[in-house]
Motif scaffolding. Sequence first.
Motif, short mmCIF file in Angstrom:
data_model
loop_
_atom_site.label_atom_id
_atom_site.label_comp_id
_atom_site.label_asym_id
_atom_site.label_seq_id
_atom_site.Cartn_x
_atom_site.Cartn_y
_atom_site.Cartn_z
N ARG A 470 0.86 -1.19 0.00
CA ARG A 470 0.00 0.00 0.00
C ARG A 470 0.89 1.24 0.00
NH1 ARG A 470 -5.12 -0.23 3.62
NH2 ARG A 470 -5.77 -1.31 1.73
N PRO A 471 0.53 2.30 -0.73
CA PRO A 471 1.36 3.51 -0.70
C PRO A 471 1.46 4.08 0.71
CG PRO A 471 -0.19 3.61 -2.52
CD PRO A 471 -0.60 2.44 -1.68
N LEU A 472 2.67 4.42 1.10
CA LEU A 472 2.92 5.07 2.38
C LEU A 472 3.52 6.44 2.09
CD1 LEU A 472 3.22 5.18 5.48
CD2 LEU A 472 5.38 3.92 5.22
N LEU A 473 2.79 7.47 2.46
CA LEU A 473 3.20 8.84 2.20
C LEU A 473 3.61 9.51 3.49
CD1 LEU A 473 3.31 11.42 0.37
CD2 LEU A 473 0.90 11.78 0.97
N ILE A 474 4.79 10.14 3.50
CA ILE A 474 5.18 10.97 4.63
C ILE A 474 4.70 12.39 4.31
CG2 ILE A 474 7.07 11.81 6.07
CD1 ILE A 474 6.48 8.80 6.28
N ALA A 475 3.58 12.73 4.90
CA ALA A 475 2.89 13.97 4.53
C ALA A 475 3.41 15.19 5.28
CB ALA A 475 1.39 13.82 4.77
N GLU A 476 4.27 14.99 6.27
CA GLU A 476 4.99 16.07 6.94
C GLU A 476 6.34 15.54 7.37
OE1 GLU A 476 3.51 18.20 10.28
OE2 GLU A 476 1.65 18.82 9.30
N TYR A 477 7.38 16.32 7.13
CA TYR A 477 8.72 16.03 7.66
C TYR A 477 9.54 17.30 7.50
CZ TYR A 477 10.55 15.76 2.88
OH TYR A 477 10.94 16.05 1.59
N GLY A 478 10.70 17.35 8.14
CA GLY A 478 11.58 18.50 8.03
C GLY A 478 12.12 18.93 9.38
N VAL A 479 13.01 19.91 9.37
CA VAL A 479 13.56 20.48 10.60
C VAL A 479 13.52 22.00 10.47
CG1 VAL A 479 15.05 18.52 11.14
CG2 VAL A 479 15.93 20.39 9.73
N PRO A 480 13.48 22.72 11.61
CA PRO A 480 13.40 24.18 11.57
C PRO A 480 14.76 24.86 11.75
CG PRO A 480 12.80 23.40 13.75
CD PRO A 480 13.16 22.18 12.95
N SER A 481 14.84 26.09 11.25
CA SER A 481 16.05 26.90 11.42
C SER A 481 15.86 27.86 12.59
CB SER A 481 16.33 27.70 10.13
OG SER A 481 15.22 28.53 9.82
N SER A 482 15.63 27.31 13.76
CA SER A 482 15.39 28.13 14.94
C SER A 482 16.61 28.11 15.85
CB SER A 482 14.19 27.58 15.73
OG SER A 482 14.41 26.24 16.12
N ARG A 483 16.81 29.21 16.59
CA ARG A 483 17.86 29.21 17.60
C ARG A 483 17.48 28.27 18.74
NH1 ARG A 483 20.00 30.86 22.23
NH2 ARG A 483 22.06 31.83 22.25
N GLY A 484 16.21 28.26 19.10
CA GLY A 484 15.74 27.36 20.15
C GLY A 484 15.76 25.91 19.71
N LEU A 485 16.14 25.03 20.64
CA LEU A 485 16.20 23.61 20.36
C LEU A 485 15.29 22.90 21.35
CD1 LEU A 485 19.48 21.60 19.66
CD2 LEU A 485 17.53 20.59 20.82
N ASP A 507 17.11 18.71 5.70
CA ASP A 507 15.93 18.52 4.87
C ASP A 507 16.24 17.66 3.65
OD1 ASP A 507 14.24 19.87 6.54
OD2 ASP A 507 14.11 21.69 5.33
N VAL A 508 17.38 17.90 3.04
CA VAL A 508 17.80 17.08 1.89
C VAL A 508 18.01 15.64 2.32
CG1 VAL A 508 19.73 16.66 0.32
CG2 VAL A 508 18.74 18.95 0.50
N ARG A 509 18.68 15.44 3.44
CA ARG A 509 18.93 14.08 3.91
C ARG A 509 17.62 13.33 4.17
NH1 ARG A 509 22.80 11.76 8.76
NH2 ARG A 509 21.92 9.67 8.75
N LEU A 510 16.70 13.96 4.87
CA LEU A 510 15.42 13.31 5.17
C LEU A 510 14.69 12.97 3.88
CD1 LEU A 510 14.19 15.59 8.09
CD2 LEU A 510 15.20 13.32 8.29
N THR A 511 14.73 13.87 2.91
CA THR A 511 14.05 13.64 1.63
C THR A 511 14.64 12.43 0.92
OG1 THR A 511 13.64 16.02 1.49
CG2 THR A 511 13.35 14.73 -0.52
N ARG A 512 15.95 12.33 0.95
CA ARG A 512 16.61 11.18 0.32
C ARG A 512 16.27 9.88 1.03
NH1 ARG A 512 22.49 14.13 -0.46
NH2 ARG A 512 22.16 14.89 -2.61
#
Length: 843
Positions: A470-485, A507-512
Amino acid sequence: MTPLLTATFALQVVSCPQRAGAVADSAWQAYRADRIAVAAARFTVADSLCPGLPEVQIGLGFVALRQGTVDEAERRFTAALRTDSTNADGWYGLGLVRTRQERRDAAIAAFRRALAIAPDYRDARQQLALLGDLGGPLAPARRPAAAQMPARTHGDRFEILQGGSWRPFYLKGINLGAARPGKFPSEFPTDDSTYTAWLGLMAAAHANVVRLYTILPPAFYRALKRWNDAHPDQALWLVHGVWAEAPPDDDYDDRGWKTEFRDEMRRVVDLLHGHALIPPRPGHAFGRYTADVSDHVLAFIIGREWEPFTIHHYNTMRSDRTSYRGTFLTLAGGTPADVWMAEQCDYLMQYEWTTWHAQRPIAYTNWPTLDPLHHPTEPTIDEESALREGLGLQPLRGVREYNNDDQALDAMLVHTTRANQAGYFASFHAYPYYPDFMDYDSTYGTARSAEGPSHYYGYLLDLKKHHAGRPLLIAEYGVPSSRGLAHLQPEGMHHGGHDEAQMAAVDVRLTREIREAGLAGGILFAWIDEWFKHNWVVIDLEAPLERTRLWHNAMDAEQNYGLLGQYAGTDSPVLGGDPARWRALRALQGGDSLRLRVGSDESYLYLALLASAGARAFDSVRTLIGIDTYRSSRGEFRLPGVPGIGTGVEFYLDVSDTTAGRLFVARSYSPYLVPRAGMGPTGLDPFYNYQCLADEQSDDAGFDSLFVTTNRFRVTRTGRPIPARGVDRGRLRYGRATESSLADWFVDRAAGLVEVRLPWGLLNVTDPSSRTVLTAIREGGVIETDTTDGFRFVVARLARRSNDVVAFLPAAATYTWRRWEEPTWHERLKPAYYAMRDLWGSW
């Protein structure tokens, strides 16, 4: 307000000097850039050069509206229309005046006059819709004779119909939230030009999918249709959501709530087929939807990240509901929540098929918190409390998290009927840093993608294995450019703490890795930074909560995911940039040899320390800057090595060493844990480990770090203790802004400048737009705030060898910044945009 005037206008009065036109043009440019004070001044100059010119009167009218002087606006628009009654902007402006005067019929008449003159005046049409005038009923919907199915699932992938043939389609998508700075999440742009520009940029980045969470204004769908009609080889497919708030009393069968959810489904379906009139509703888009974009709607994803406690309660309430048989979807055995999700997806498919003779793939929103996998490292709160008791540890208290492996939603329990030709898929929001089981599962820890060791990749493989076929879609992913962690991750893919270059790389790594794991695609979060959002670490320090949209918190990870960055100010100083901007800040105190200048914008406090001795002024001394944020009679009355500073300070900066600049906080004023408590099995709460009181005073230099526990101490289901981890938010990054977007300070030796920028959120300012600061955190976590009269500063310079005070600036003045109700901001594409463009383009 978006007046039609876009080009240089011809002077209508022969006696007007040519300069009047140029000044008026520059005034309109300032107005569209949201620089209202500048626009007002320039329009006034133009008016003095050529009194009565309609375009100038209209400009002054719009400025008056923005400044809240309705009577003045009415006078200006009326004067313009007296000279030129065919000016659509004048009628539009007068309509806004009548709206604010609560003269509905007169407002409608004015907006209709604007439309009669300029039929494409979208803002006038939008204002009519807001007043309940949607332009008459639509013709009855007609079900097409031919069935429409532009996309389908096939095995574990999507396919689209092109030229009569089915072609594989891998999703390269971007999630579109549309709240600009200063706006609530439901205050969407209403002009076609914004969406046209955004869609063009997305297509230029080689994205092929745009995802919406909810209904946007008609302008978006018009812009999408125009783009796809004009660019068939760069078409953008739409994945559309149906938003829902949490149900009352956790009852997903609540009659009123469920009815509204299904009403929203029908609205979404109808508007995508270009046939919807949606009246104004609080918190929702509205208008006349006539752009048919259904030929490029790839799929539906309904709902939200459902809270596990609501699923738990619903499953308990409806324990007898374990199966479902619908027209397009069936479920032979599952939880009541599984049944409910299948039923809602089936309802939407039934409606689109019956009304529009169309179908396309569908899914509901899921996330790791409710995934169908078992995670041995992730106990529930009750389970962990029992395990801790068995180990003789303190019980959990004040923990803010869900039971992340207590309930499950399983898309694999749902099956399609013969009538369903479009298919069904699984959709997950999956980030690399949450929940903790991704970090602690030993199996995930052994996984290795082409990028290297990756817990995230291990989780994706596990998720893919469960959803085989069955298709599995990651409909949200990524990291933010925030000073806060907010949360640490083993491979450095943290929840925040990335500068913009690091964000791009992750973001590129996660996409790959999503592609390498064999998934059906990924939709990156998100298109723009959205200032209204909140994160668990800082949400209590953003008060009043409804004003967060007015300022940008660099310490809040959730506000900084955008590919298109939304930045405060328009001419703020830049670390390592033009020294003139730092020297232009307000002179607060000092003399010829040492001066302190201070400034601010919607994100940062800026400090510029100028020394006549140039580089020697930095190399030979230690520099400490005390910051009094609330009541000079409270706080710490000495700095390390500097007794008797004369005013109480809540913070101090040590910018003596480019490798270890730091900000310290008075112990009585820190809302976070100190490191000693945070790293052991006791005192584990990130918040409220003791009372925080700004009204205490001390003279013993009682300062501490700004350490915060990001990953709490845990005990797994196997009884294994996992130490807490965290970060010191007070560590300052040295460098130029061109070297890192998270640089905090820099020494321009040639200019004799020490340059510092500090996020408001780092200084316990809970709302700079109203000058509100934290005053106390009482027992039980009660937050108290107050308005500050401004900040005061003391500067001490100590000889590096002897530690003697060689220069001292007492707190001679108070820095008070302007309050605001509308932020000043600008935008630019982040490095992540270009990195994703290059990656997607290579595929």
